[in-house]
Design a protein around this motif. Sequence first.
Motif, PDB file in Angstrom:
ATOM      1  N   HIS A   4      30.377  65.359 -48.451  1.00 34.60           N
ATOM      2  CA  HIS A   4      29.204  66.086 -47.979  1.00 34.60           C
ATOM      3  C   HIS A   4      28.835  67.192 -48.965  1.00 34.60           C
ATOM      4  O   HIS A   4      29.698  67.726 -49.656  1.00 34.60           O
ATOM      5  N   ALA A 237      24.571  72.171 -44.142  1.00 34.98           N
ATOM      6  CA  ALA A 237      24.488  70.704 -43.994  1.00 34.98           C
ATOM      7  C   ALA A 237      23.176  70.206 -44.562  1.00 34.98           C
ATOM      8  O   ALA A 237      22.141  70.885 -44.477  1.00 34.98           O
ATOM      9  N   GLU A 266      28.462  67.423 -40.217  1.00 34.85           N
ATOM     10  CA  GLU A 266      28.762  68.098 -41.483  1.00 34.85           C
ATOM     11  C   GLU A 266      28.957  69.604 -41.274  1.00 34.85           C
ATOM     12  O   GLU A 266      29.875  70.202 -41.830  1.00 34.85           O
TER      13      GLU A 266
END
Lengths: 381, 140
Positions: A4, A237, A266
């Motif tokens: 991520h 995120a 995330e």
Amino acid sequence: MARHLSSLRPVYVVGVGWHRYQPPSETPYVALGLKAVRDALADARLEWPAVESTYVATARLGMACGRPMLRHLGALGRPLVHIENASASGSAAFRLACTEVAAGLSDVVLAVGVDKVSDRLRASSQIGLQSLTGSAIVPATHYALLMSEYAQRHKVRPEDIALVAVKNHRNGARNENAQRRKERTLEEVLGGKRVSGTLTSLQCTPIGEGAAAVIVASEDGVKRYGIDASRTIRVVASAANSEMVGHDENRDAAITQAAMAAAFAEAQIAPSDLDVVELHDAFTIEEIEYAEATGICQPGRFIPMLEEGAFDIGGKCAISPSGGLIAMGHPIGPTGLGQIGEITLQLRGEAGARQQPHARTGLAHMVGVGAVCYVHILQRV
Amino acid sequence: MTSAERHPLFVATGTEQVPDRPALVGGRCTCGHVFFPMQTYGCEKCGRYGGHLETTPLAGRGRLIAFAQVHLHARPEPKVPFTVVAVALDDGPIIRALLNPPVDPELRHGDVMVAEIVSVPREVGTRPTLRLTRNATGGR
């Protein structure tokens, strides 16, 4: 194993700026874009040479609009690239700017969206396949159809859905960068020009132009340039996706649901943690569908909660405090970046008359025709 | 419709299930995915293309899931007011089409909708096009 954005180098929003969204004018796009970039630089207290790379979001200006604009800040030979992703062009540019900083390729990156109205054709009209409806279904009618289905499913009336516009016009009236800056009563919203289905013109985003700019930086960048760390907002995120097979009728809500879920995972937060949200509310029904897809409320619960004030500034979660696409406007390229700017002001506590009290966590969401979807979550550190 | 004017989206001949209504020219992939309109670029579900995609007639009947009467339209055609409908075909795909007549005050969600071929004017003469209409004999 792919990672991520939030597991790479931390990325911070350090500067935001706008050229007001406005009806089509004679002002060249260069002037619109430069105003937004200079305001973002001033907001970050940065000079142009600090910016190592630029993403220019535009959907309607045509090929290579960036250099003729950016050269007037000083032609320093830095890389730039143009991003077109329909209504989500600005959101896509923001994600790429964040990615470049997170990956460690640059410490300070600019994303600027600029657009003016044009009648450029969409590629979907050139795919070589016929359709039963040709050019008869414009976006307002696409959403009028979704509104028809939602109203039937949840037994709501046109005047219930129109309350979204009353809220967003009220918010836009407090935003100096909004294209529409006038409070509207429910009667005014319902009494306006009928567009398609039960949509009236004050429930539809206006056609317009404008610019928005966001500067992101790494921790190294923040330190190197002495940026005020108390005003930096972390990007926690970034999620993006596109249409999935099997969601023919409500593809926008389906991809929104998936992108929202990825972004919450995330950021390791729940929808109930959101204090402030900017949604792609080009048409009233969209705000309802997307808020429900987000999990901010259960399906069919949006309107009762709206009536209770849950989504007003000062409510549980302020939705579209900028006025949203309905009141602030939707010049296309800038819109997703303008959302990031609004969330940044809110999380800094600098949103003035439209400040959501104690805002710590915010979310920006855009869909683009195609369909594509972007979700970003920002947090005050 | 003459054979010389064969339309890529529909045929006058109905299907076995709905013989009295024109059929839509859909496609079926060897993976089983059914879609409209027919194309051979590739299957949205599995990516197979070309010969894996075959024309399949879709019955000209379905259920109304949404409708919108258009009041403002930038182009001269279709003339306002007209109505756009979203219909879940008996054979699977959801399609959008124009309603015939252009305005039908009796239209309700869940109505049975059927296809019909109508002639619309063009610069010279007319051209056939497919519209959906409320099935006057069908229930809700």
